[in-house]
Enzyme design. Sequence first.
Site, PDB file in Angstrom:
ATOM      1  N   TYR A 157       5.925  -6.395   4.087  1.00 34.54           N
ATOM      2  CA  TYR A 157       7.028  -5.547   3.475  1.00 34.54           C
ATOM      3  C   TYR A 157       7.878  -4.898   4.595  1.00 34.54           C
ATOM      4  CZ  TYR A 157       5.366  -0.763   4.005  1.00 34.54           C
ATOM      5  OH  TYR A 157       5.099   0.365   4.232  1.00 34.54           O
ATOM      6  N   ASP A 209      -0.549   7.912  -1.610  1.00 33.73           N
ATOM      7  CA  ASP A 209      -1.929   7.485  -1.179  1.00 33.73           C
ATOM      8  C   ASP A 209      -2.336   8.595  -0.683  1.00 33.73           C
ATOM      9  OD1 ASP A 209      -0.934   4.867  -2.132  1.00 33.73           O
ATOM     10  OD2 ASP A 209      -0.091   4.613  -0.063  1.00 33.73           O
TER      11      ASP A 209
END
Length: 340
Positions: free
Chosen positions: A89, A281
């Site tokens: 990504y 996260d």
Amino acid sequence: MSKVVTFGELMLRLAPENYLRFVQSDKYEATFGGAEANVAVSLANYGVDVAFVTKLPSHEIGQAAVNSLRKFGVDTSEIVRGGDRVGIYYCEKGASQRPSKVVYDRAYSAISQAKISDFNWNKIFKGVEWFHFTGITPALSDNVAKICLKACQEAKKRGITVSCDLNFRKKLWSKEKAGEVMGELCNYVDYCIANEEDAKDVFGIEADNTDIYGGKLDREGYISVAKKLTERFNFKGVAITLRESISASDNNWSGMLYTKGEAYFSKKYSMHIVDRVGGGDSFGGGLIYSLLNGYDPQRTIEFAVAASCLKHSIEGDYNMVSVKEVETLAGGDASGRVQR
């Protein structure tokens, strides 16, 4: 054996230096990250015995990805090796009123092509107390969704606590498909993590009197969302991150934990953002750590939000902070003064 197992995709992250745009940059910084891997690193930094499970190619880039976890003490022994490519990504960091942008190049990655037979959950779950995944992982392919379901079923057979961050990604699947798949998976989940958009996008449950783009939040609306999620899936707890976006550079950040019919709100932090990727996260890692250690609900949400607040000041996906640093911030020291 590890007390916590997380399962998902570990990707190569390519990012222009500083705040350059994709079209400006002639070189990219290479690091690694991925939702569940980020949680594993947080937990390892807190001293938790944690393993990350995925599938990665056996070539050098796959090995570099594995090594990025090993240096923090994450157990990588159950990572399956095979397939042809590591997902990538590209991340362009936003600033001021220009938002951050992410471009995925993860089609046909090793984990997206994985099979149920690749993973021996009887071995992986030996001695494990907690299993964590996110809504990103089943979105990778129908096969991976089936693997997630199998993992959740095997975890439940063994009395393992299961947590899931809904993490809806519109670039990976539709709201309709997400609702269908996550609706089945959440029947096995004990603790659900969400943000102000996920519950609406995945399950059509919306907070009242809230404008995520205008920065207006209403506490009662979020309590109602958590209550509805709990009633539908019988969750033990629902944790919701509350982000008030002033700009790409400055956010207000807080959270709520709803458990046993009561809602607990953290203090609010005004953050100047260095890198917001991995913020959710790090919240999940803080939540899991707190619950594993038997913290009461208020202390749990304070720790999780403080951990995530600190992550926004750190470059890259991984949250490289200690328990002491998190507890110092959660305890009220937000001065940023030099520690001597």
